[in-house]
Motif scaffolding. Structure first.
Motif, PDB file in Angstrom:
ATOM      1  N   PRO A   9      38.436  45.875  27.817  1.00 39.48           N
ATOM      2  CA  PRO A   9      38.214  47.115  27.610  1.00 39.48           C
ATOM      3  C   PRO A   9      39.161  48.044  27.384  1.00 39.48           C
ATOM      4  CG  PRO A   9      36.867  46.570  29.456  1.00 39.48           C
ATOM      5  CD  PRO A   9      37.942  45.439  29.183  1.00 39.48           C
ATOM      6  N   ASN A  10      40.410  47.620  28.063  1.00 42.09           N
ATOM      7  CA  ASN A  10      41.729  48.405  27.837  1.00 42.09           C
ATOM      8  C   ASN A  10      42.786  47.618  27.969  1.00 42.09           C
ATOM      9  OD1 ASN A  10      43.747  50.379  28.004  1.00 42.09           O
ATOM     10  ND2 ASN A  10      42.874  51.764  29.561  1.00 42.09           N
ATOM     11  N   VAL A  11      43.337  47.653  26.634  1.00 41.61           N
ATOM     12  CA  VAL A  11      44.397  46.424  26.688  1.00 41.61           C
ATOM     13  C   VAL A  11      45.842  46.881  27.571  1.00 41.61           C
ATOM     14  CG1 VAL A  11      43.783  45.399  24.653  1.00 41.61           C
ATOM     15  CG2 VAL A  11      45.257  47.382  24.675  1.00 41.61           C
ATOM     16  N   HIS A  12      45.784  48.289  27.706  1.00 39.94           N
ATOM     17  CA  HIS A  12      47.234  48.773  28.394  1.00 39.94           C
ATOM     18  C   HIS A  12      46.966  48.514  29.889  1.00 39.94           C
ATOM     19  CE1 HIS A  12      47.716  50.879  24.310  1.00 39.94           C
ATOM     20  NE2 HIS A  12      46.532  50.964  24.398  1.00 39.94           N
ATOM     21  N   GLU A  13      45.822  48.237  30.264  1.00 39.87           N
ATOM     22  CA  GLU A  13      45.631  47.807  31.755  1.00 39.87           C
ATOM     23  C   GLU A  13      45.439  46.133  31.789  1.00 39.87           C
ATOM     24  OE1 GLU A  13      42.208  49.693  33.003  1.00 39.87           O
ATOM     25  OE2 GLU A  13      43.105  51.480  33.003  1.00 39.87           O
ATOM     26  N   PHE A  14      45.689  45.685  30.661  1.00 43.15           N
ATOM     27  CA  PHE A  14      45.689  44.231  30.922  1.00 43.15           C
ATOM     28  C   PHE A  14      47.293  43.421  31.091  1.00 43.15           C
ATOM     29  CE2 PHE A  14      45.792  39.623  29.001  1.00 43.15           C
ATOM     30  CZ  PHE A  14      44.752  39.167  29.452  1.00 43.15           C
ATOM     31  N   PRO A  15      47.376  42.639  32.327  1.00 41.49           N
ATOM     32  CA  PRO A  15      48.740  42.315  32.405  1.00 41.49           C
ATOM     33  C   PRO A  15      49.280  41.419  31.396  1.00 41.49           C
ATOM     34  CG  PRO A  15      47.584  42.148  34.372  1.00 41.49           C
ATOM     35  CD  PRO A  15      46.529  42.418  33.284  1.00 41.49           C
ATOM     36  N   GLY A  16      50.405  41.382  30.709  1.00 39.16           N
ATOM     37  CA  GLY A  16      50.961  40.503  29.892  1.00 39.16           C
ATOM     38  C   GLY A  16      50.437  40.710  28.424  1.00 39.16           C
ATOM     39  N   HIS A  17      49.768  41.970  28.248  1.00 37.26           N
ATOM     40  CA  HIS A  17      49.275  42.102  26.793  1.00 37.26           C
ATOM     41  C   HIS A  17      50.470  42.038  25.629  1.00 37.26           C
ATOM     42  CE1 HIS A  17      47.934  44.671  23.409  1.00 37.26           C
ATOM     43  NE2 HIS A  17      46.952  43.910  23.504  1.00 37.26           N
ATOM     44  N   ILE A  18      50.256  41.482  24.610  1.00 35.71           N
ATOM     45  CA  ILE A  18      50.928  41.358  23.429  1.00 35.71           C
ATOM     46  C   ILE A  18      50.397  42.347  22.738  1.00 35.71           C
ATOM     47  CG2 ILE A  18      52.207  39.877  21.801  1.00 35.71           C
ATOM     48  CD1 ILE A  18      51.053  37.432  23.261  1.00 35.71           C
ATOM     49  N   ALA A  19      51.314  43.385  22.483  1.00 34.20           N
ATOM     50  CA  ALA A  19      50.908  44.621  21.641  1.00 34.20           C
ATOM     51  C   ALA A  19      51.603  44.453  20.259  1.00 34.20           C
ATOM     52  CB  ALA A  19      51.496  45.827  22.007  1.00 34.20           C
ATOM     53  N   CYS A  20      50.863  44.164  19.326  1.00 36.38           N
ATOM     54  CA  CYS A  20      51.051  44.118  18.065  1.00 36.38           C
ATOM     55  C   CYS A  20      51.025  45.491  17.090  1.00 36.38           C
ATOM     56  CB  CYS A  20      50.353  42.858  17.235  1.00 36.38           C
ATOM     57  SG  CYS A  20      50.807  41.148  17.881  1.00 36.38           S
ATOM     58  N   ASP A  21      49.778  45.857  17.401  1.00 35.28           N
ATOM     59  CA  ASP A  21      49.295  47.356  16.759  1.00 35.28           C
ATOM     60  C   ASP A  21      49.060  48.325  17.908  1.00 35.28           C
ATOM     61  OD1 ASP A  21      48.260  49.555  15.403  1.00 35.28           O
ATOM     62  OD2 ASP A  21      46.670  48.094  14.435  1.00 35.28           O
ATOM     63  N   PRO A  22      50.048  49.370  17.841  1.00 38.54           N
ATOM     64  CA  PRO A  22      50.079  50.278  19.128  1.00 38.54           C
ATOM     65  C   PRO A  22      48.785  51.169  18.882  1.00 38.54           C
ATOM     66  CG  PRO A  22      51.804  51.194  17.228  1.00 38.54           C
ATOM     67  CD  PRO A  22      51.302  49.567  17.067  1.00 38.54           C
ATOM     68  N   ALA A  23      47.774  51.149  17.661  1.00 39.64           N
ATOM     69  CA  ALA A  23      46.661  51.769  17.817  1.00 39.64           C
ATOM     70  C   ALA A  23      45.356  50.965  18.455  1.00 39.64           C
ATOM     71  CB  ALA A  23      46.528  52.052  16.214  1.00 39.64           C
ATOM     72  N   SER A  24      45.825  49.773  18.821  1.00 39.99           N
ATOM     73  CA  SER A  24      44.674  48.888  19.641  1.00 39.99           C
ATOM     74  C   SER A  24      44.487  49.291  20.976  1.00 39.99           C
ATOM     75  CB  SER A  24      44.957  47.398  19.636  1.00 39.99           C
ATOM     76  OG  SER A  24      44.912  47.039  18.237  1.00 39.99           O
ATOM     77  N   ASN A  25      43.457  49.679  21.398  1.00 37.30           N
ATOM     78  CA  ASN A  25      43.169  50.080  22.729  1.00 37.30           C
ATOM     79  C   ASN A  25      42.002  49.133  23.502  1.00 37.30           C
ATOM     80  OD1 ASN A  25      44.606  52.403  23.318  1.00 37.30           O
ATOM     81  ND2 ASN A  25      43.345  53.297  21.579  1.00 37.30           N
ATOM     82  N   SER A  26      41.364  48.160  22.755  1.00 34.28           N
ATOM     83  CA  SER A  26      40.540  47.312  23.501  1.00 34.28           C
ATOM     84  C   SER A  26      40.628  45.979  22.509  1.00 34.28           C
ATOM     85  CB  SER A  26      39.012  47.872  23.383  1.00 34.28           C
ATOM     86  OG  SER A  26      38.405  48.092  22.509  1.00 34.28           O
ATOM     87  N   GLU A  27      40.180  44.739  23.114  1.00 38.52           N
ATOM     88  CA  GLU A  27      40.154  43.605  22.200  1.00 38.52           C
ATOM     89  C   GLU A  27      39.201  42.655  22.853  1.00 38.52           C
ATOM     90  OE1 GLU A  27      43.872  40.508  21.500  1.00 38.52           O
ATOM     91  OE2 GLU A  27      44.144  42.011  22.816  1.00 38.52           O
ATOM     92  N   ILE A  28      38.652  41.699  21.981  1.00 40.76           N
ATOM     93  CA  ILE A  28      37.769  40.579  22.363  1.00 40.76           C
ATOM     94  C   ILE A  28      38.530  39.323  21.602  1.00 40.76           C
ATOM     95  CG2 ILE A  28      36.234  41.032  20.520  1.00 40.76           C
ATOM     96  CD1 ILE A  28      33.805  40.073  22.221  1.00 40.76           C
ATOM     97  N   VAL A  29      38.355  38.461  22.353  1.00 37.91           N
ATOM     98  CA  VAL A  29      38.782  36.903  21.871  1.00 37.91           C
ATOM     99  C   VAL A  29      37.822  35.929  21.981  1.00 37.91           C
ATOM    100  CG1 VAL A  29      40.643  35.254  21.876  1.00 37.91           C
ATOM    101  CG2 VAL A  29      41.353  37.566  22.256  1.00 37.91           C
ATOM    102  N   VAL A  30      37.520  35.282  20.892  1.00 36.47           N
ATOM    103  CA  VAL A  30      36.481  34.205  21.231  1.00 36.47           C
ATOM    104  C   VAL A  30      37.208  32.924  20.630  1.00 36.47           C
ATOM    105  CG1 VAL A  30      34.268  33.323  20.079  1.00 36.47           C
ATOM    106  CG2 VAL A  30      34.826  35.919  20.389  1.00 36.47           C
ATOM    107  N   PRO A  31      36.977  31.887  21.706  1.00 39.01           N
ATOM    108  CA  PRO A  31      37.586  30.448  21.305  1.00 39.01           C
ATOM    109  C   PRO A  31      36.798  29.750  20.034  1.00 39.01           C
ATOM    110  CG  PRO A  31      36.436  30.393  23.377  1.00 39.01           C
ATOM    111  CD  PRO A  31      36.483  31.802  23.030  1.00 39.01           C
ATOM    112  N   VAL A  32      37.412  29.183  19.282  1.00 45.88           N
ATOM    113  CA  VAL A  32      36.920  28.456  18.072  1.00 45.88           C
ATOM    114  C   VAL A  32      36.997  26.914  18.489  1.00 45.88           C
ATOM    115  CG1 VAL A  32      36.936  27.980  15.716  1.00 45.88           C
ATOM    116  CG2 VAL A  32      37.583  30.299  16.721  1.00 45.88           C
ATOM    117  N   PHE A  33      35.800  26.266  18.824  1.00 51.64           N
ATOM    118  CA  PHE A  33      35.423  24.580  18.933  1.00 51.64           C
ATOM    119  C   PHE A  33      35.045  24.173  17.693  1.00 51.64           C
ATOM    120  CE2 PHE A  33      35.578  26.810  23.196  1.00 51.64           C
ATOM    121  CZ  PHE A  33      36.570  26.141  23.785  1.00 51.64           C
TER     122      PHE A  33
END
Length: 176
Positions: free
Chosen positions: A107-131
């Protein structure tokens, strides 16, 4: 006799009707099936997938793939600002998704330990594995400038879209 027509400005703005997330993902699934029909190449399909999702889902500023090569993820087709090219397994949200083999919502990438910031405008993220069956191909990554943008409905919808993508690419698409 003269007639004047009042040209008073209107303050009403026509708004598009609200569409539920389930309706939006159902529409996306239909569009994606049609778009990928008959094409098996992984890169071509990933490019079109990224574009249709980026241009359809509201409040996203990055949509793309990272594909697994050895122990690292390498940037694939995407829409949005330039991105990190390589991500180690276990690093950032994408790397953690690979390590855990699960969808991750932040919900908040700034509170995620080790977040890799590529776009400073990003505030939330979802990642889905592809099998592809039991084999992990990589991840689908979406970012939003809106905090708390993604939820379980997004996870379900995006997992369905990833399934459509993988089914379209079955049969060693990298050989096409």
């Amino acid at each position: 006799m003269s007639s004047e027509v009042s040209q008073e400005p209107t303050t009403e703005v026509a708004q598009e009707p609200k569409v539920s997330k389930s309706e939006l993902y159902a529409t996306l699934a239909t569009q994606l099936r049609s778009l990928l029909e008959g094409e098996r190449n992984l890169i071509a399909n990933a490019a079109n997938f990224s574009s249709v999702v980026y241009h359809t889902l509201p409040d996203v500023n990055w949509v793309g793939f990272y594909f697994l090569h050895g122990s690292e993820l390498i940037l694939g087709p995407f829409q949005g600002q330039p991105a990190c090219v390589r991500i180690e397994k276990g690093k950032g949200v994408c790397g953690l998704s690979v390590a855990q083999l699960d969808t991750i919502i932040v919900p908040n990438v700034h509170e995620f330990p080790g977040h890799i910031a590529c776009d400073p405008a990003s505030n939330s993220e979802i990642v889905v594995p592809v099998f592809d069956g039991q084999r992990l191909l990589g991840v689908l990554d979406l970012d939003s400038p809106q905090p708390g943008r993604f939820d379980e409905q997004d996870a379900e919808g995006l997992n369905e879209l990833v399934t459509i993508f993988v089914e379209a690419c079955e049969g060693r698409p990298e050989d096409d």
